[in-house]
Design an enzyme around this catalytic site. Structure first.
Site, mmCIF file in Angstrom:
data_model
loop_
_atom_site.group_PDB
_atom_site.id
_atom_site.type_symbol
_atom_site.label_atom_id
_atom_site.label_comp_id
_atom_site.label_asym_id
_atom_site.label_seq_id
_atom_site.Cartn_x
_atom_site.Cartn_y
_atom_site.Cartn_z
ATOM 1 N N ARG A 48 0.798 -1.222 0.000
ATOM 2 C CA ARG A 48 0.000 0.000 0.000
ATOM 3 C C ARG A 48 0.836 1.280 0.000
ATOM 4 O O ARG A 48 0.658 2.136 -0.853
ATOM 5 C CB ARG A 48 -0.932 0.017 1.226
ATOM 6 C CG ARG A 48 -2.006 1.075 1.157
ATOM 7 C CD ARG A 48 -2.930 1.007 2.358
ATOM 8 N NE ARG A 48 -3.524 -0.305 2.532
ATOM 9 C CZ ARG A 48 -4.305 -0.640 3.550
ATOM 10 N NH1 ARG A 48 -4.560 0.239 4.507
ATOM 11 N NH2 ARG A 48 -4.812 -1.857 3.641
ATOM 12 N N HIS A 94 -8.116 -4.466 -7.619
ATOM 13 C CA HIS A 94 -7.915 -3.726 -6.362
ATOM 14 C C HIS A 94 -9.214 -3.705 -5.561
ATOM 15 O O HIS A 94 -10.044 -2.804 -5.725
ATOM 16 C CB HIS A 94 -7.463 -2.290 -6.685
ATOM 17 C CG HIS A 94 -6.827 -1.574 -5.541
ATOM 18 N ND1 HIS A 94 -5.575 -1.871 -5.059
ATOM 19 C CD2 HIS A 94 -7.278 -0.555 -4.771
ATOM 20 C CE1 HIS A 94 -5.267 -1.057 -4.060
ATOM 21 N NE2 HIS A 94 -6.291 -0.253 -3.866
ATOM 22 N N TYR A 138 -18.270 12.212 -14.393
ATOM 23 C CA TYR A 138 -18.174 13.348 -15.306
ATOM 24 C C TYR A 138 -16.835 13.411 -16.043
ATOM 25 O O TYR A 138 -16.735 14.080 -17.066
ATOM 26 C CB TYR A 138 -18.361 14.665 -14.544
ATOM 27 C CG TYR A 138 -19.696 14.791 -13.868
ATOM 28 C CD1 TYR A 138 -20.883 14.740 -14.599
ATOM 29 C CD2 TYR A 138 -19.789 14.958 -12.491
ATOM 30 C CE1 TYR A 138 -22.118 14.855 -13.972
ATOM 31 C CE2 TYR A 138 -21.010 15.082 -11.851
ATOM 32 C CZ TYR A 138 -22.171 15.030 -12.592
ATOM 33 O OH TYR A 138 -23.378 15.141 -11.985
#
Length: 765
Positions: A48, A94, A138
């Site tokens: 991570r 993931h 968007y």
């Protein structure tokens, strides 16, 4: 109907998790927590927070790029909705929150955050002001050229793959990485017990340093810095870190880089000017920077700055107006660099995972060598993959050559034999692959099948095969190809390799003196109440009884000073605090709480408050009877937390805390050469000041010995003038027989003479 209850089984005979019930494990909680926390810590470190030294990516970044490649979002393709990309990454590679994936994708597209963006974002992807990106439904995205360089060759067995989280697919362990992305784009992350902070650099300079290492593997870090002078931030700026400091940072992998905003002076005519800031430090949000500058103006902490305006459009343009045309622009900017985020220090901690997944801090040379080793491994693996393809094609060409030489017989076998494949294999000693290739050849292709064409292709592939075999047998040839590949990558990134951050030396300008010169020198009186409310009245206060305070509050300190002075506040825990007198609140009201200006605990009291005088020395002493001489300059510290000078213990405990802070060389009087101390037991001791050490901080030496109690008060005086005391009514008394109490430091002393103030103090507080 009665229930048949089976007898309890022996616990050792029950398989783990069997029987449909829960399994209880009896083990010490410390061991259980330690083992589980260690597993969690390793997961955070390796999966991570820390980047891989080979491709410079964290797992989530690597998965985003690989998923976009699988979606064929190449630079020349049409962009796709980010929501689609995030869904592919989350569903296939993931298994975490969609927002964390989208945040990663957004950062990889921000040109002010990444030196070489890997995602070409279309839509609102945030800005340097700190505004967030639009929702993923968007925005659209595709890969950049830099990303394709990182992925180049991944389909040619260049890297290892591992199963995804659910085992349904495979994902790359590391990317081929055509350029040193770790240093080019940098990285930040916080793991468990460790962190990483790597600034961005110029890829062209990094490649030049790699080429130097290929030519001279023993090159020093200093030699590498002839190419990599320092970081190259995407937001530009001016790096003012000394080269010696940068050398230490690159050698050890730990350090810091000071970077300033880039500014210029614009003349407005008639002797006036304004400062225009066109580049700000890396990771500084422009909106917060301007807000901070405005707060400095409102709080009167930047006396040289008159106004600040944001005139930015696509480019950064922050306008700073000086308070006076007489202020030098260099002095103004130096003061703002110290007070605001116009100058920041980027911490460097090159903590990464090596090729084995082990975390560690690397220097510049180690990181580049690890990248080069990775590039060599990628080259060798791609070469072996190509060699396998060539061998397979040559094998087929050999079969086709046989078919051409025996074309009529091949046609007869295919046309009349029941099992043409087996017959071909038996007749011409072919392999199954060769036989399949012959059978899959169309008749119209046989018409064009010429011996010369087959021989030409065979010769070309054989030559390529021999070259690959020779390269695989030669380390020198491998490194030469690595260098050639790096030069090609540098050419492809040529437009992005123009350096943005430049280097300069910070000018030696005394901004404090310039600021003080701008302050009008006027007499004031600092008023500090017992409850900690502070204010400054203009002029001198002749009658303290006329001062007004909140109900239940009263005067504690009345200090004559000037607006240009630095006010020193000595607390009972041994800390000094410094306030600028020109910034103190006015005396129209009750002032402001002192504890809003400094970090002072409610249990800590104030011992003394006075204006700083250059060259002044003071005696500091604790209630335990220890002390030393302090130059006042050592007490100055414009920090909320103050500066710890005297180790006086805990003032909340009886018999601990600071007790004395008195001047040795007060203005208008002779230098004090003797010190008189009196304890709670009423015993007085006088000894020469020379027996005290001069120290910048510490506990000091013992002044007086006590069986009970501690130090009550002290006074410094000159032997010629003699020792004096002032009683509660203000009457002064001189003690010509003070020599009767003269002794050695750390002695017990003798009872004070008759007539000594009953408060056991030389002067009332």
């Amino acid at each position: 109907m009665p229930l048949d209850v089976p007898p309890p089984e022996d616990k050792d005979s029950v398989p783990p998790g069997g029987g449909g019930g829960d399994r209880i494990i009896d083990e010490p909680i410390a061991e259980a927590l330690s083992r589980r926390y260690l597993a969690y810590a390793l997961s955070v470190i390796t999966d991570r927070a820390l980047p891989d030294v080979r491709d410079g990516l964290k797992p989530v970044q690597r998965r985003v790029l690989y998923a976009m490649r699988e979606m064929r979002l190449n630079p020349d393709a049409a962009a796709r909705k980010c929501a689609k990309v995030v869904g592919e990454v989350m569903g296939g590679y993931h298994p975490h929150g969609d927002q964390s994936i989208y945040d990663t994708l957004v950062r990889m597209a921000q040109q002010f955050a990444q030196r070489y963006p890997q995602v070409d974002g279309q839509g609102n992807f945030g800005n340097i002001d700190g505004d967030n990106a639009a929702a993923m439904r968007y925005t659209e995205a595709k890969l950049t050229v830099a990303a394709t360089l990182l992925l180049d060759g991944i389909e040619e067995d260049a890297v290892d793959f591992k199963p995804t989280y659910d085992g349904s697919d495979d994902e790359p362990v590391v990317l081929p990485a055509g350029f040193p992305n770790l240093l080019a784009n940098g990285s930040t992350g916080i793991a468990v017990g460790m962190a990483t902070s790597i600034p961005p650099h110029n890829a062209g300079e990094l490649i030049d340093a790699c080429l130097l290492l290929l030519d001279r593997p023993d090159a020093s870090t200093e030699a590498l810095m002839a190419h990599v002078q320092g970081p190259d931030f995407p937001t530009g700026g001016v790096i003012v870190e000394p080269q010696a400091s940068l050398l230490g940072t690159y050698e050890t992998g730990r350090g810091g880089v000071r970077v300033r905003a880039r500014w210029s002076k614009e003349d407005l005519g008639k002797g006036t000017y304004q400062i225009v800031v066109t580049e700000i430090p890396y990771q500084v949000k422009k909106a917060e920077l301007i807000e901070g500058l405005a707060e400095l103006i409102d709080g009167k902490k930047a006396p040289l700055l008159g106004d600040v305006r944001d005139e930015s459009a696509e480019d950064v343009r922050i306008v700073l107006e000086p308070k006076s045309r007489n202020v030098e622009p260099e002095v103004l900017m130096e003061s703002l660099f110290r007070l605001s985020a116009l100058e920041t220090r980027f911490s460097v901690n090159l903590n990464v995972l090596d090729a084995r997944g082990t975390p560690g801090v690397m220097g510049l040379k180690q990181a580049l060598m690890a990248f080069l080793d990775h590039r060599r491994e990628v080259l060798v693996r791609r070469a072996r993959h190509r060699l396998g393809k060539i061998e397979a094609r040559l094998h087929i060409l050999d079969g086709l050559m046989i078919a051409y030489l025996n074309l009529d017989e091949v046609i007869r076998i295919v046309r009349y034999e029941e099992k043409p494949k087996e017959t071909l294999i038996e007749t011409f000693a072919l392999t199954e692959i060769q036989a399949d290739a012959i059978l899959n050849t169309r008749l119209r292709q046989l018409a064009r099948l010429e011996e010369m064409e087959i021989r030409r292709e065979h010769a070309e592939l054989a030559e390529e095969r021999d070259g690959i075999v020779a390269m695989l047998a030669s380390d020198k040839a491998q490194w030469k190809l690595v260098a050639t590949g790096l030069k090609d990558v540098k050419a492809q990134l040529a437009d992005l390799n123009v350096r943005r951050s430049t280097f300069a030396e910070a000018p030696a300008i005394d901004a404090d003196a310039a600021i003080e010169a701008m302050i009008v020198r006027e007499p004031i009186t600092v008023i500090l109440s017992e409850r900690g409310w502070i204010r400054a009245a203009k002029g001198r206060v002749d009658d303290p009884s006329e001062l007004k305070f909140k109900e239940g509050d009263k005067l504690q300190f009345l200090v004559p000073a000037e607006t240009t002075d630095k006010l020193l506040i000595f607390a009972s825990d041994g800390r000094f605090f410094t306030l600028a007198c020109n910034n103190l609140p006015g005396a129209r009201g009750h002032g402001e709480p002192l504890r809003l200006m400094i970090d002072l605990d409610d249990k800590v009291g104030l011992v003394d408050v006075f204006p700083h005088k250059p060259g002044m020395k003071r005696v500091l002493a604790s209630k335990q009877g220890y002390g030393f001489i302090l130059p006042e300059e050592e007490a100055i510290a414009f920090r909320r937390a103050g500066k710890q000078v005297l180790n006086a213990g805990d003032p909340a405990k009886k018999g601990e805390g600071a007790a004395v802070c008195l001047p040795l060389n007060a203005a208008g009087s002779a230098h004090a050469d003797h010190l008189a101390v009196i304890g709670d037991n009423g015993k007085l001791l006088v000894f020469p000041v020379d027996e005290l050490p001069e120290m910048p901080r510490g506990k000091g030496v013992k002044l007086q010995a006590y069986r009970e109690g501690g130090l009550k008060d002290a006074a410094a005086f000159n032997a010629v003038d003699g020792m004096t005391t002032v009683d509660a009514s203000g009457r002064t008394r001189t003690w010509p027989e003070w020599r009767d109490w003269l002794g050695k430091r750390a002695g017990a002393g003798k009872l004070a003479p008759k007539g000594f103030p009953a408060t056991k103090r030389f002067r009332p507080r």
